[in-house]
Scaffold this active site. Structure first.
Site, PDB file in Angstrom:
ATOM      1  N   GLU A   1    -120.474 -72.697  45.039  1.00  0.00           N
ATOM      2  CA  GLU A   1    -119.832 -71.667  44.215  1.00  0.00           C
ATOM      3  C   GLU A   1    -120.616 -70.375  44.248  1.00  0.00           C
ATOM      4  O   GLU A   1    -120.042 -69.282  44.285  1.00  0.00           O
ATOM      5  CB  GLU A   1    -119.696 -72.155  42.766  1.00  0.00           C
TER       6      GLU A   1
ATOM      7  N   HIS B   1    -129.310 -67.193  36.508  1.00  0.00           N
ATOM      8  CA  HIS B   1    -129.884 -67.008  37.848  1.00  0.00           C
ATOM      9  C   HIS B   1    -131.383 -66.706  37.810  1.00  0.00           C
ATOM     10  O   HIS B   1    -131.888 -65.984  38.671  1.00  0.00           O
ATOM     11  CB  HIS B   1    -129.156 -65.893  38.607  1.00  0.00           C
TER      12      HIS B   1
END
EC number: 3.4.17.-
Length: 472
Positions: free
Chosen positions: A336, A434
């Protein structure tokens, strides 16, 4: 697989609540919306049973504990990595052991990028080590690195105005954080725009709503016909410091070294499991999250939580002995983070059956305390979903807002299939997104319990109603 024939909660026979009369004649529904509301209301005791099991019963904290075991064992799961391959195999075994049906892996090809060793050091006006995270698909520097003066800008417009100053320099972006969707363009397009004006590299302020000196990575995009230059994210703190220095007229010099490499695409798999529908097995309600992550932190929040509440939804329904009329399908996406690569391949493989997809669901914005769903579909479908969400009043999770899109389900939504995403408290999401901070410490088992209950109630009721969700 074994199913319970009878399940009693509060003296209510659950399976009796699932029975429904045929309401189709020549393929056209003859029911009024009031009749549809009555049908949905009849699932009240089923919803309470799911909530009790997930939030207060034997299944409480199960999704959290399952997730912790995976991410503590495997760690981060970058596209193309051995860690991702290991996680997929573990999940394949887990879903089989959970006695779900039609557990299988659907193969595909995914990108393989590795960051390698990387460093950045400010040489002037003083020695200062700069924390960086190279961006996905970035090229590396020469072995000796790139040493160059810095040009600090706060926007693409400023970069264009100062284009004559950028040649031969490292462009540092200190763009303000507005929101993720508006600010992320600097991460994805920063290298291209800097290269167009002759820069040697770009360093981009992390797309984060808060920072404790933490760089945040993510995908970036090159453009055909534009030179490819190394690019990385830096901390909010360093971006702001260099902006202050530049405003004083101080010369800034940085040495940047990045060992990033892109390798040929590699094999991977979307991981699939089902509870097969009892009456319309060819029709599907899909629940999903992605199994891959970036190579920092543990990928617990993004998107371990979403993947594991999606698994938990099927587990809860199975544990209660429920079998919806339509097939309830779990898909754990691969790659993804590289732009929905695994999801696109799934769509290409299955779009021939698009008319049989009633609802596609994706959880990929955290599993913090939910308040409802974001939904994309026709007005009639939204009205149905609002009634379904009313079943979650015991949890005070009833909102239905717009924009149910998600990276992995957008292909279906654009083709007209109704789509839904979990609506939860995003206040802290971009603190950790992230970054090295995306670990199990971010996760809250009680909040995951509620999220799993929401996911299970919605997916089960939509899968078990006599009609599919109406489309435009």
């Amino acid at each position: 697989m074994k199913f319970l024939i009878f399940a009693f909660f509060g003296g209510v026979h659950l399976l009796s609540l699932c029975s429904g009369k045929a309401i189709y004649k020549n393929g056209i529904s003859k029911r009024t919306f009031e009749e549809i509301k009555e049908e949905i209301a009849s699932y009240g005791d089923v919803a309470k049973a799911i909530i009790n099991l997930a939030v207060y019963g034997k299944a409480q904290n199960r999704s959290y504990e399952r997730l912790a075991l995976l991410v503590d064992t495997v760690g981060p799961r970058l596209s193309g990595s051995k860690n991702l391959e290991k996680a997929i195999q573990i999940m394949y075994q887990n879903l089989q052991q959970d006695e779900l049906e039609n557990v299988h892996l659907e193969p595909g090809r995914i990108p393989h990028w590795e960051r390698g060793e990387e460093s950045a050091v400010m040489l002037e006006p003083r020695i200062h080590k700069i924390a960086i995270l190279g961006l996905g698909s970035s090229i590396g520097t020469p072995p000796e690195g790139i040493t160059a003066e810095v040009l600090v800008v706060t926007s693409f417009d400023e970069l264009q105005r100062r284009a004559s100053e950028a040649r031969g320099k490292i462009v540092v972006y200190n763009q303000p954080y507005i929101n993720y969707s508006r600010t992320v363009q600097y991460r994805t397009q920063g290298a291209v725009e800097a290269a167009k004006v002759g820069a040697l590299a770009s360093l981009i302020r992390s797309v984060a709503s808060f920072s404790i000196y933490s760089p945040h990575t993510g995908i970036q995009e090159y453009q055909d016909g534009v030179p490819r230059i190394p690019t990385a994210c830096i901390t909010v703190e360093d971006a702001e410091m260099m902006s202050r220095m530049a405003s004083r007229g101080i010369r800034i010099v940085i040495q940047l070294k990045m060992g990033a490499k892109t390798y040929p695409d590699t094999d991977s798999f979307n991981t699939v499991a089902e509870i097969t529908g009892s009456k319309y097995p060819e029709q599907v309600v899909l629940v999903s999250g992605h199994l891959d992550s970036w190579d920092v932190g543990q990928g617990a929040m993004d998107d371990g939580g979403g993947a594991f509440i999606s698994w938990e939804a099927l587990s809860l329904i199975k544990d209660l002995g429920l079998r919806p009329k339509r097939t309830l399908r779990l898909v754990l996406w691969t790659a993804e983070e590289q732009g929905g690569v695994g999801a696109f391949q799934y769509y290409q493989l299955h779009k021939v059956n698009i008319s049989n997809y009633s609802l596609v669901m994706e959880s990929d914005t955290g599993t913090f305390l939910p308040t409802g769903l974001q939904f994309t579909g026709s007005e009639k479908a939204r009205a149905v979903m609002e009634e379904v969400m009313s079943l979650l009043q015991p949890l005070n999770v009833t909102q239905v807002l717009s924009h149910g899109e998600g990276t992995d389900i957008n292909f279906w939504i654009k083709a007209g299939v109704p789509g839904a995403s979990l609506l939860d408290d995003l206040y802290k999401y971009f603190f950790f997104h992230h970054s090295h901070g995306d670990t199990m410490t971010v996760m809250d088992p009680k909040q995951m319990n509620v999220a799993a209950a929401v996911w299970a109630v919605v997916s089960y009721v939509v899968a078990d109603m006599e009609e599919m969700l109406p489309r435009s």
